[in-house]
Design an enzyme around this catalytic site. Structure first.
Site, short mmCIF file in Angstrom:
data_model
loop_
_atom_site.label_atom_id
_atom_site.label_comp_id
_atom_site.label_asym_id
_atom_site.label_seq_id
_atom_site.Cartn_x
_atom_site.Cartn_y
_atom_site.Cartn_z
N ARG A 1 62.04 -18.93 -15.61
CA ARG A 1 62.15 -17.47 -15.58
C ARG A 1 62.29 -16.83 -16.96
O ARG A 1 62.21 -15.62 -17.10
CB ARG A 1 63.32 -17.05 -14.68
CG ARG A 1 62.94 -17.07 -13.20
CD ARG A 1 64.07 -16.58 -12.34
NE ARG A 1 65.13 -17.59 -12.21
CZ ARG A 1 66.39 -17.31 -11.90
NH1 ARG A 1 66.77 -16.06 -11.72
NH2 ARG A 1 67.28 -18.28 -11.79
N LYS B 1 64.81 -23.26 -22.86
CA LYS B 1 65.79 -22.22 -22.55
C LYS B 1 67.05 -22.30 -23.42
O LYS B 1 67.52 -21.29 -23.94
CB LYS B 1 66.18 -22.28 -21.07
CG LYS B 1 67.22 -21.24 -20.70
CD LYS B 1 67.33 -21.01 -19.23
CE LYS B 1 68.13 -22.08 -18.55
NZ LYS B 1 68.40 -21.73 -17.14
N GLN C 1 66.25 -37.11 -19.53
CA GLN C 1 66.16 -37.18 -18.07
C GLN C 1 64.72 -36.85 -17.68
O GLN C 1 64.28 -35.72 -17.83
CB GLN C 1 67.12 -36.16 -17.43
CG GLN C 1 67.12 -36.24 -15.90
CD GLN C 1 67.71 -34.99 -15.26
OE1 GLN C 1 67.84 -33.96 -15.91
NE2 GLN C 1 68.04 -35.10 -13.99
N ASN D 1 59.55 -9.15 -64.12
CA ASN D 1 60.18 -10.46 -64.25
C ASN D 1 59.22 -11.61 -64.01
O ASN D 1 59.55 -12.75 -64.25
CB ASN D 1 61.37 -10.57 -63.29
CG ASN D 1 60.98 -10.28 -61.84
OD1 ASN D 1 60.06 -9.51 -61.59
ND2 ASN D 1 61.67 -10.89 -60.92
N TYR D 2 58.01 -11.30 -63.55
CA TYR D 2 57.11 -12.36 -63.08
C TYR D 2 55.79 -12.25 -63.84
O TYR D 2 55.15 -11.19 -63.85
CB TYR D 2 56.89 -12.14 -61.57
CG TYR D 2 56.08 -13.20 -60.88
CD1 TYR D 2 56.41 -14.55 -61.00
CD2 TYR D 2 54.99 -12.85 -60.09
CE1 TYR D 2 55.67 -15.51 -60.34
CE2 TYR D 2 54.25 -13.82 -59.43
CZ TYR D 2 54.58 -15.15 -59.55
OH TYR D 2 53.85 -16.10 -58.90
C1 UD1 Z 1 74.61 -25.49 -10.11
C2 UD1 Z 1 75.56 -26.06 -9.07
C3 UD1 Z 1 76.18 -24.91 -8.27
C4 UD1 Z 1 76.87 -23.96 -9.20
C5 UD1 Z 1 75.91 -23.47 -10.26
C6 UD1 Z 1 76.66 -22.68 -11.31
C7 UD1 Z 1 74.61 -28.21 -8.46
C8 UD1 Z 1 73.87 -28.96 -7.43
N1 UD1 Z 1 74.85 -26.93 -8.19
O1 UD1 Z 1 73.55 -24.90 -9.40
O2 UD1 Z 1 77.11 -25.40 -7.34
O3 UD1 Z 1 77.41 -22.86 -8.48
O4 UD1 Z 1 75.29 -24.59 -10.95
O5 UD1 Z 1 75.76 -22.11 -12.23
O6 UD1 Z 1 75.01 -28.75 -9.47
N2 UD1 Z 1 69.81 -29.61 -15.04
C9 UD1 Z 1 69.39 -30.80 -15.62
N3 UD1 Z 1 68.65 -31.66 -14.87
C10 UD1 Z 1 68.32 -31.41 -13.60
C11 UD1 Z 1 68.75 -30.20 -13.01
C12 UD1 Z 1 69.50 -29.33 -13.77
O7 UD1 Z 1 69.69 -31.05 -16.77
O8 UD1 Z 1 67.66 -32.26 -12.99
C13 UD1 Z 1 70.61 -28.68 -15.85
C14 UD1 Z 1 69.96 -27.33 -15.99
O9 UD1 Z 1 69.13 -27.30 -17.14
C15 UD1 Z 1 71.17 -26.43 -16.15
C16 UD1 Z 1 72.24 -27.12 -15.31
O10 UD1 Z 1 71.83 -28.44 -15.18
O11 UD1 Z 1 71.61 -26.37 -17.48
C17 UD1 Z 1 72.45 -26.46 -13.94
O12 UD1 Z 1 71.25 -26.59 -13.21
P1 UD1 Z 1 70.75 -25.46 -12.24
O13 UD1 Z 1 69.43 -25.86 -11.68
O14 UD1 Z 1 70.83 -24.15 -12.90
O15 UD1 Z 1 71.83 -25.54 -11.07
P2 UD1 Z 1 72.15 -24.42 -10.04
O16 UD1 Z 1 71.16 -24.47 -8.95
O17 UD1 Z 1 72.36 -23.14 -10.73
#
Ligand code: UD1
Ligand code: MG
Length: 460
Positions: free
Chosen positions: A16, A23, A75, A390-391
């Site tokens: 987004r 990001k 990852q 100067n240059y």
């Molecule tokens: C997550 C939480 C949710 C919480 C919310 C708060 C889980 C399952 N859910 O949801 O309970 O309320 O955060 O903001 O954890 N990321 C990785 N690898 C992945 C997936 C995500 O590194 O495979 C990282 C993303 O880049 C991000 C963070 O983990 O920095 C959170 O991931 P995101 O997909 O935003 O989780 P939410 O669905 O928001």
């Protein structure tokens, strides 16, 4: 006390943001989101930071290469937050606590992390939660009648009763590493998103009879994530407003705390006044009683007591820095570039540019002038439209203007050249040879006047 290892999840794509930049490398107050998170952990005593990268891994790792004690794991593919933390586990020793953070939650405060670690009391899985006025989209914290945490249920998996819960999980938790490793080993992806949820460690902990702890913040901004340019702009404003409020508390007078941007560190002595629409970048130090006019951009600069910076002045010290001496008057519309070192009571007026030049006490250049690679003595008066050349097209050379020199208007001082102390340079002169102290030097065409000159008339 168990050592703290930090895992920062930063593998997500950030679709987004609609940007080719990963990001977590987008900037808030001119600092990468991820850097804000890393800096927040530095206020705790942490053993190491393990960054989980994925999308844009190379760029993210390069941006963090300067951080001591930070390593990365990749990852690939990204199968969820639980899967993300699983990738970091081989780096973590069982004797520690693991603190899990998100790279896109930039305003998390060290005091809150500290309180969460305290709540954990060395042994309990502890969640940072928030009582959210609008919990939509977040994981809900499900508790039993006694208030014990039972589970976190993601929005997409929640039933109506669970959706009504206002307490949400922030995405930040801490747990003993040994236990976390065991619970992570039990995760599956049997859920609405077919992801390995980190949040499912809660139910595995509860199944073992573990007692969970929570720390609840009421500052939603602190745990707010950045997913879109609009959210980034919103957090930027919150951060700037907090910075402004801290300055006001210290006694700095701001004409409008909503119209100030600090993108770095601004250190102010007492009785500083800052007018509207000013931007401060890098390291800026303002001495006692300094006044900054409206619409100034000031970067990497030290301004001594009593100096006044008039409106629309641009100061950029970059690596070399800029100093403005006590009681100096700068602007309006002045430009000070790297290496401008201005002594006390120096005056720099409109459309005057100073670069890599030292001006001693009381020197003045009030209008439309350039001083580059110059050493200017005390009380020198440097006329409108005068420049240091100067240059030479290949190399830079220095101009030395000794004490009490008066340079007229529209002069060109071709460096290297020295104007001797107390000397005067006639307006319009192009000076290519050094001058003696006390001398008047004029280097321009002699004036010729023809009496009763008849101008040509138009042919019929
Ligand atoms: C997550 C939480 C949710 C919480 C919310 C708060 C889980 C399952 N859910 O949801 O309970 O309320 O955060 O903001 O954890 N990321 C990785 N690898 C992945 C997936 C995500 O590194 O495979 C990282 C993303 O880049 C991000 C963070 O983990 O920095 C959170 O991931 P995101 O997909 O935003 O989780 P939410 O669905 O928001
Ligand atoms: Mg999120």
């Amino acid at each position: 006390m168990k050592p703290i290892d930090v895992v920062i999840m930063a593998a997500g794509k950030g679709t987004r943001m609609r940007s080719s930049i990963p990001k977590v490398l987008h900037r808030l107050a001119n600092k990468a989101l991820l850097q804000h998170v890393v800096d927040a952990t530095r206020a705790l005593t942490v053993r190491q930071v393990v960054l989980v990268t994925g999308h844009g891994a190379a760029a993210v790792q390069a941006a963090m290469a300067h951080e001591a004690g930070l390593t990365s794991v990749v990852q690939e593919p990204q199968l969820g937050t639980g899967h993300a933390v699983q990738q970091a586990m081989p780096r973590l020793a069982d004797d520690g606590l693991t603190l899990v953070l998100s790279g896109d939650v930039p305003l998390i405060q060290p005091a809150t992390l500290h309180a969460l670690v305290q709540a954990c009391d060395q042994q309990h899985l502890s969640l940072l939660t928030l009582d959210a006025p609008n919990p939509t989209g977040y994981g809900r914290v499900v508790r039993d009648a006694q208030g014990q945490v039972l589970a976190i249920v993601e929005e997409k998996d929640a039933n109506d009763a669970q959706k009504a819960i206002r307490e949400i999980y922030s995405g930040i938790l801490v747990a003993p590493t040994k236990d976390l490793r065991r619970w992570l080993g039990q995760l599956d992806d049997h859920n609405a998103q077919h992801e390995f949820y980190l949040t499912d460690v809660v139910k595995h902990a509860v199944a073992e009879g573990a007692q969970l702890r929570t720390h609840t913040t009421d500052a939603a901004w602190e745990v707010a994530g950045v997913n879109s340019p609009a959210q980034l702009a919103e957090l930027e404003r919150i951060h700037q407003r907090r910075t402004a409020d801290a300055l006001l508390t210290q006694g700095v007078r701001l004409a409008d705390p909503a119209r100030l941007d600090v993108r770095g560190e601004l250190v102010c002595a007492s009785d500083v006044f800052i007018d509207v629409n000013c931007v401060f970048e890098g390291q800026v130090v303002l001495g006692e009683g300094v006044r900054i006019g409206a619409n100034c951009v000031i970067a990497n600069c030290r301004i001594e007591a009593g100096a006044v910076i008039h409106p629309f002045t641009h100061i950029d010290g970059e690596q070399l820095g800029v100093t403005v001496g006590e009681g100096a008057l700068i602007g309006p519309y002045a430009r000070l570039r790297p290496g401008a070192q201005l002594g006390p009571e120096v005056h720099i007026g409109n459309f005057v540019e100073v670069k890599n030049a030292t001006l001693a006490k009381g020197a003045k250049a009030n209008h439309l002038a350039y001083l580059g690679d110059a050493t200017v003595g005390e009380r020198v008066n440097y006329g409108a439209g005068s420049i240091t050349a100067n240059y030479d097209g290949a190399n830079k050379h220095r101009t030395i203007i000794e004490d009490d020199v008066h340079v007229g208007s529209n002069c060109v001082l071709v460096a290297p050249v020295t104007i001797g102390a107390g000397g005067t340079v006639g307006g319009g002169s192009t000076i290519t040879k050094s001058t003696e102290p006390g001398a008047l030097s004029v280097a321009r065409g002699k004036q010729v006047s023809l009496a009763n000159w008849k101008r040509p008339t138009k042919k019929k």
